[in-house]
Design a protein around this motif. Sequence first.
Motif, PDB file in Angstrom:
ATOM      1  N   UNK A 188      27.515  22.666 -11.667  1.00 36.21           N
ATOM      2  CA  UNK A 188      27.700  21.275 -11.248  1.00 36.21           C
ATOM      3  C   UNK A 188      28.484  21.210  -9.942  1.00 36.21           C
ATOM      4  N   UNK A 189      29.470  22.098  -9.820  1.00 37.19           N
ATOM      5  CA  UNK A 189      30.289  22.107  -8.602  1.00 37.19           C
ATOM      6  C   UNK A 189      29.425  22.345  -7.365  1.00 37.19           C
ATOM      7  N   UNK A 190      28.461  23.262  -7.511  1.00 36.94           N
ATOM      8  CA  UNK A 190      27.594  23.569  -6.373  1.00 36.94           C
ATOM      9  C   UNK A 190      26.738  22.346  -6.013  1.00 36.94           C
ATOM     10  N   UNK A 191      26.219  21.674  -7.030  1.00 39.05           N
ATOM     11  CA  UNK A 191      25.416  20.464  -6.771  1.00 39.05           C
ATOM     12  C   UNK A 191      26.268  19.429  -6.029  1.00 39.05           C
ATOM     13  N   UNK A 192      27.469  19.208  -6.532  1.00 38.40           N
ATOM     14  CA  UNK A 192      28.355  18.231  -5.904  1.00 38.40           C
ATOM     15  C   UNK A 192      28.613  18.618  -4.452  1.00 38.40           C
ATOM     16  N   UNK A 193      28.846  19.917  -4.233  1.00 38.66           N
ATOM     17  CA  UNK A 193      29.130  20.421  -2.892  1.00 38.66           C
ATOM     18  C   UNK A 193      27.977  20.128  -1.941  1.00 38.66           C
ATOM     19  N   UNK A 194      26.766  20.409  -2.423  1.00 39.35           N
ATOM     20  CA  UNK A 194      25.592  20.224  -1.568  1.00 39.35           C
ATOM     21  C   UNK A 194      25.340  18.740  -1.287  1.00 39.35           C
ATOM     22  N   UNK A 195      25.449  17.909  -2.338  1.00 42.45           N
ATOM     23  CA  UNK A 195      25.067  16.507  -2.162  1.00 42.45           C
ATOM     24  C   UNK A 195      26.131  15.686  -1.419  1.00 42.45           C
ATOM     25  N   UNK A 196      27.349  16.193  -1.310  1.00 38.96           N
ATOM     26  CA  UNK A 196      28.368  15.403  -0.608  1.00 38.96           C
ATOM     27  C   UNK A 196      28.813  16.030   0.710  1.00 38.96           C
ATOM     28  N   UNK A 197      28.385  17.277   0.987  1.00 36.31           N
ATOM     29  CA  UNK A 197      28.846  17.936   2.210  1.00 36.31           C
ATOM     30  C   UNK A 197      27.668  18.402   3.055  1.00 36.31           C
ATOM     31  N   UNK A 198      26.917  17.436   3.544  1.00 38.90           N
ATOM     32  CA  UNK A 198      25.695  17.802   4.247  1.00 38.90           C
ATOM     33  C   UNK A 198      25.949  18.794   5.377  1.00 38.90           C
ATOM     34  N   UNK A 199      27.045  18.581   6.073  1.00 33.67           N
ATOM     35  CA  UNK A 199      27.233  19.342   7.309  1.00 33.67           C
ATOM     36  C   UNK A 199      27.597  20.808   7.065  1.00 33.67           C
ATOM     37  N   UNK A 200      28.102  21.107   5.854  1.00 33.35           N
ATOM     38  CA  UNK A 200      28.575  22.474   5.616  1.00 33.35           C
ATOM     39  C   UNK A 200      27.557  23.299   4.848  1.00 33.35           C
ATOM     40  N   UNK A 201      26.320  22.825   4.862  1.00 26.05           N
ATOM     41  CA  UNK A 201      25.268  23.397   4.046  1.00 26.05           C
ATOM     42  C   UNK A 201      25.097  24.906   4.243  1.00 26.05           C
ATOM     43  N   UNK A 202      25.292  25.349   5.485  1.00 23.05           N
ATOM     44  CA  UNK A 202      25.026  26.752   5.818  1.00 23.05           C
ATOM     45  C   UNK A 202      25.771  27.694   4.879  1.00 23.05           C
ATOM     46  N   UNK A 203      26.939  27.272   4.438  1.00 25.45           N
ATOM     47  CA  UNK A 203      27.752  28.159   3.610  1.00 25.45           C
ATOM     48  C   UNK A 203      27.160  28.352   2.215  1.00 25.45           C
ATOM     49  N   UNK A 204      26.206  27.541   1.833  1.00 25.60           N
ATOM     50  CA  UNK A 204      25.632  27.634   0.484  1.00 25.60           C
ATOM     51  C   UNK A 204      24.357  28.469   0.460  1.00 25.60           C
ATOM     52  N   UNK A 205      23.656  28.451   1.533  1.00 17.83           N
ATOM     53  CA  UNK A 205      22.325  29.060   1.509  1.00 17.83           C
ATOM     54  C   UNK A 205      21.303  27.946   1.584  1.00 17.83           C
ATOM     55  N   UNK A 206      20.466  28.010   2.609  1.00 23.23           N
ATOM     56  CA  UNK A 206      19.585  26.888   2.883  1.00 23.23           C
ATOM     57  C   UNK A 206      18.619  26.616   1.732  1.00 23.23           C
ATOM     58  N   UNK A 207      18.129  27.701   1.135  1.00 25.19           N
ATOM     59  CA  UNK A 207      17.077  27.540   0.137  1.00 25.19           C
ATOM     60  C   UNK A 207      17.580  26.810  -1.111  1.00 25.19           C
ATOM     61  N   UNK A 208      18.758  27.251  -1.592  1.00 22.08           N
ATOM     62  CA  UNK A 208      19.280  26.633  -2.818  1.00 22.08           C
ATOM     63  C   UNK A 208      19.680  25.179  -2.554  1.00 22.08           C
ATOM     64  N   UNK A 209      20.199  24.903  -1.329  1.00 21.11           N
ATOM     65  CA  UNK A 209      20.560  23.526  -0.971  1.00 21.11           C
ATOM     66  C   UNK A 209      19.329  22.647  -0.994  1.00 21.11           C
ATOM     67  N   UNK A 210      18.226  23.178  -0.443  1.00 21.80           N
ATOM     68  CA  UNK A 210      16.989  22.426  -0.383  1.00 21.80           C
ATOM     69  C   UNK A 210      16.484  22.127  -1.798  1.00 21.80           C
ATOM     70  N   UNK A 211      16.566  23.150  -2.653  1.00 13.91           N
ATOM     71  CA  UNK A 211      16.099  23.004  -4.037  1.00 13.91           C
ATOM     72  C   UNK A 211      16.900  21.894  -4.746  1.00 13.91           C
TER      73      UNK A 211
END
Lengths: 340, 340
Positions: free
Chosen positions: A17-40
């Motif tokens: 859940x933390x990762x989902x929250x991170x992706x959906x609220x921090x658009x600009x820092x996406x690179x740190x997560x991995x583009x593919x999982x963020x997109x998914x």
Amino acid sequence: MKKVSLKDIATAAGVSTALVSYVLTNKEKEARVGEEIAKKIREIARKLNYQPNYIARSLKSGRSFTIGLIVADISNPFFGNIARTIEDEAKRNNYTVIFGSSDENAAKSGDLVNVLLNRQVDGLIITPAEGSEQQLRQLQAQNIPFVLIDRFFPDITASHITVDNYQGAKKAVEHLIRKGRQRIGMIAYKTTLHHISERKRGYQEALQTHGYSAGRSLLKTARYSHLKEDMQLAIDQLLNSRHRADAIFFATNSLAIEGLKYINERGIRIPDELAIITFDETDALDLFYCPVTFVRQPIPEMGKAAVRVLLEQINQPHKGIEHICIDTTLVVRKSCGKRR
Amino acid sequence: MKKVSLKDIATAAGVSTALVSYVLTNKEKEARVGEEIAKKIREIARKLNYQPNYIARSLKSGRSFTIGLIVADISNPFFGNIARTIEDEAKRNNYTVIFGSSDENAAKSGDLVNVLLNRQVDGLIITPAEGSEQQLRQLQAQNIPFVLIDRFFPDITASHITVDNYQGAKKAVEHLIRKGRQRIGMIAYKTTLHHISERKRGYQEALQTHGYSAGRSLLKTARYSHLKEDMQLAIDQLLNSRHRADAIFFATNSLAIEGLKYINERGIRIPDELAIITFDETDALDLFYCPVTFVRQPIPEMGKAAVRVLLEQINQPHKGIEHICIDTTLVVRKSCGKRR
């Protein structure tokens, strides 16, 4: 139907859940997560029709993404049009608008300011009422971003969007002079508000410049709260005197509409017996048997500028204030007649 | 100026913050605290100008004390007046109003519904756009209180406030018949929305009852998104045909205003060459050289009823739905001429 939560998205995506929250609220820092999982994650959120909870988000960010708008009266087409432009421009910036009508009453306006602040608006766009200076000073003391529109107080240092009321009025009166009108009356609201003072100043200046006496007897005022009676009295005084007015300049659209109703009632013919000119446009002036010449205020520009300046103040609290003054246009139609 | 907190009040009163919170948020249970201390706390709160944080309170109570309002266009005086009435009535109940304009577009309306729900409005007042049934069904599935105003969908079971559109239209057309008009045209929006269908039905029924053929050729429609072109075409068709219309019934004020602009342009004289009647009032119809006879919708009653029904739904979730249908009034002026 249950509201989709971050957990639902996390389960569907097979991540925390933390990762989902991170992706959906921090658009600009996406690179740190991995583009593919963020997109998914974003795709699943879209598919499940996930709606972020703005109140929870507001508590975190300290933002409500809401603008408070105080106009004199939302049912007056001038303010309805301003509200519409502000709504559209706010929406483009993912802001919504809460509104209220002050009826040009400082106490009511103060109540509205409190209500809107209680709703945690990020900032305010205000057409300030007469006598509301103290409210504005309090907003400044509380560091609450606000922008004034349509009028301002010269001794309060705040951002404001207005038109060049002085020049607009001057152009209107000079047009009447060019048409050969000799006794030009003006009817304004009885108020010390700056936009009306400027329109009066433009009227007087135009008359003086062209060698007409700007006798006080030709400048009449009406109270906002007693518009009908005061308007009838003003018109009677202008038309029944020995030096009967041959033209009237109305300071706003609501004055013009009220005035024209009474002029019709008295059976006075425009433009032969009386020339008419006004600030502001409205359908009523188009459909009048003699389409009314008017000073156009560029409402879309005013509304857009107000939203832009306010959002700048919200996002860059140390940015200086901004004064925007937009030119008006004289739109000539038939109500001033031919040159005499 | 720092915002006054519960702690500031507690310090000033010499009591615990918890007690202050208890008193200021639980008015009804005051007896359990002691009347005197409760009074003292409230007085200090007032003196310090304490403003409750509605976002924090919202999270606790699950309420935002905010109504979402979706109209077709806030700059249209009909909707501006509705918004004004709803604003005033909401204020009397300590609610504020967030608004949006759908432009009669279902997709836009859907976006607005989402935005307003994200802002955690307690309920919605909606003038639904054509094709927005699915959005309303979704609101029902989510148990979100809403009230429809101005129009509704017969196959969606929801509270709604409307006027008797059928009778209003019938009265208008019968007035034209009494004035001796023989070929009565109607111009409506091209839409399946119920209020317009009902107005068309009233028109057709009145003609049939009085033995006129309600030929389809005299009922014209205009698209909301192409109003100007479609209106000109409709009027040209009604006036250029072999069986030239001698009267036009406009289904709304925006249609009437657009239509009268073109009728003026063509130099057609009202009421001699053409009688005019319309739904809705506006300043433009008062100031028209021949004041326009119209069907009055009681906007203040409609707005008040909408707020009342919505708040009942919010406060009593198991209360049944309510359908309110208010009578219209025919206001006779000069645009239908004398009896022929």
